[in-house]
Design an enzyme around this catalytic site. Sequence first.
Site, PDB file in Angstrom:
ATOM      1  N   LYS A 249      38.571  38.983  46.661  1.00  0.00           N
ATOM      2  CA  LYS A 249      38.024  39.873  47.703  1.00  0.00           C
ATOM      3  C   LYS A 249      38.649  39.590  49.076  1.00  0.00           C
ATOM      4  O   LYS A 249      37.974  39.400  50.096  1.00  0.00           O
ATOM      5  CB  LYS A 249      36.498  39.742  47.754  1.00  0.00           C
ATOM      6  CG  LYS A 249      35.804  41.013  47.302  1.00  0.00           C
ATOM      7  CD  LYS A 249      34.321  40.967  47.311  1.00  0.00           C
ATOM      8  CE  LYS A 249      33.713  42.232  47.858  1.00  0.00           C
ATOM      9  NZ  LYS A 249      34.257  43.495  47.364  1.00  0.00           N
TER      10      LYS A 249
HETATM   11  N1  PMP Z   1      36.067  45.548  41.946  1.00  0.00           N
HETATM   12  C1  PMP Z   1      36.415  45.659  43.241  1.00  0.00           C
HETATM   13  C2  PMP Z   1      37.840  45.830  43.600  1.00  0.00           C
HETATM   14  C3  PMP Z   1      35.419  45.604  44.243  1.00  0.00           C
HETATM   15  O1  PMP Z   1      35.762  45.707  45.534  1.00  0.00           O
HETATM   16  C4  PMP Z   1      34.060  45.466  43.859  1.00  0.00           C
HETATM   17  C5  PMP Z   1      32.985  45.441  44.909  1.00  0.00           C
HETATM   18  N2  PMP Z   1      32.672  44.160  45.318  1.00  0.00           N
HETATM   19  C6  PMP Z   1      33.759  45.350  42.493  1.00  0.00           C
HETATM   20  C7  PMP Z   1      34.793  45.391  41.566  1.00  0.00           C
HETATM   21  C8  PMP Z   1      32.343  45.165  42.022  1.00  0.00           C
HETATM   22  O2  PMP Z   1      31.894  43.856  42.269  1.00  0.00           O
HETATM   23  P1  PMP Z   1      30.357  43.549  42.545  1.00  0.00           P
HETATM   24  O3  PMP Z   1      29.606  44.091  41.404  1.00  0.00           O
HETATM   25  O4  PMP Z   1      30.274  42.083  42.652  1.00  0.00           O
HETATM   26  O5  PMP Z   1      30.018  44.262  43.812  1.00  0.00           O
END
Ligand code: PMP
Length: 328
Positions: free
Chosen positions: A160
């Site tokens: 991230k």
């Molecule tokens: N993939 C990406 C590229 C993202 O930015 C996110 C959002 N955080 C997710 C998947 C989903 O992750 P999460 O369920 O932890 O929000």
Amino acid sequence: MKADGDPNLTVYFGGQYMPLGEARVGILTHALHYGTGVFEGIRAHWDEAQQELFVMRPLEHYERWKQNCGILRIAVPPSAQQLCDITVELMRRNGFRTNVYVRPLAYKSAERVGVSPDDQDSFAVIALPFGDYLHAEKGLHAGVSSWRRIEDNAIPARAKICGAYVNSALASDDARRCGFDEAIFLNESGHVAEGATCNIFMVRKGKLVTPPVTENVLEGITRDAVMELAQRELGLLVVERPIDRSELYICDELFFTGTAVGLAPIVRVDHRPVGDGALGAVTRGVRQLYFDATRGHLPTYWNWLMPVYQSWMKHEQDLSSPASISAG
Ligand code: PMP
């Protein structure tokens, strides 16, 4: 979705609570030029009947954030638990009685030119009132992007990292300009990776299938929650394995998961209907379970939730109780 920040919102920045309008960074900030930041996204859902705001798995989000910050050597001194406390305090100070999105952001904050980072780090936690990210009620039309997902050995997708979201912005912008609601990334080996800001699941031959975490995807916390709900509550077999592009065209159901989107059904992909083109039974079942779990309706999953106002009332009671006074 765009959640514009009201300058009067209270945010946590530079170690203190302050109005968003006063939380400013300098034009030479390292992260602004080189993308050297790591962010998180956390949801809190308002339940009108219980008059409560439930933060979804904040401890796990902060643990993931601190780990990811380590990849870029960014220090976030508070513990994950202390960051949860800051988050609850932010909600309380803003008096939110609606769905909220929390955006923690840590970054290389030195104000100078030169890509090699030093040890000057800062972080902020911002909480914004936030509605639906994608309007997914009737199901989305997703398109496979011509942009490939970033590779772990270039910029780790699991981390991230701010700069990595150029990859998502390019794909997402392209998808919308081509008339799709959202993009689906393939990785360099040609397998399905994820959406621009969400993980992906398909239902095929009665199984729920999602790419493994080694396919250049974010290790989603919603992904994890959905896998647990599908297994425990619906008795579904959940399989992590590579997915071919053409499987998207012949699967029975398809959906995205993520903190911002929740669970968003995909009913068309690259101009082809998914299954019969309507919302499928598994998608509907898991979506309802996820909705109920995040609003505190399912006692089995209360350990996922941090209730903002109850925990504050309890905190106040503790502070005024004789035990806490004698404890000094
Ligand atoms: N993939 C990406 C590229 C993202 O930015 C996110 C959002 N955080 C997710 C998947 C989903 O992750 P999460 O369920 O932890 O929000």
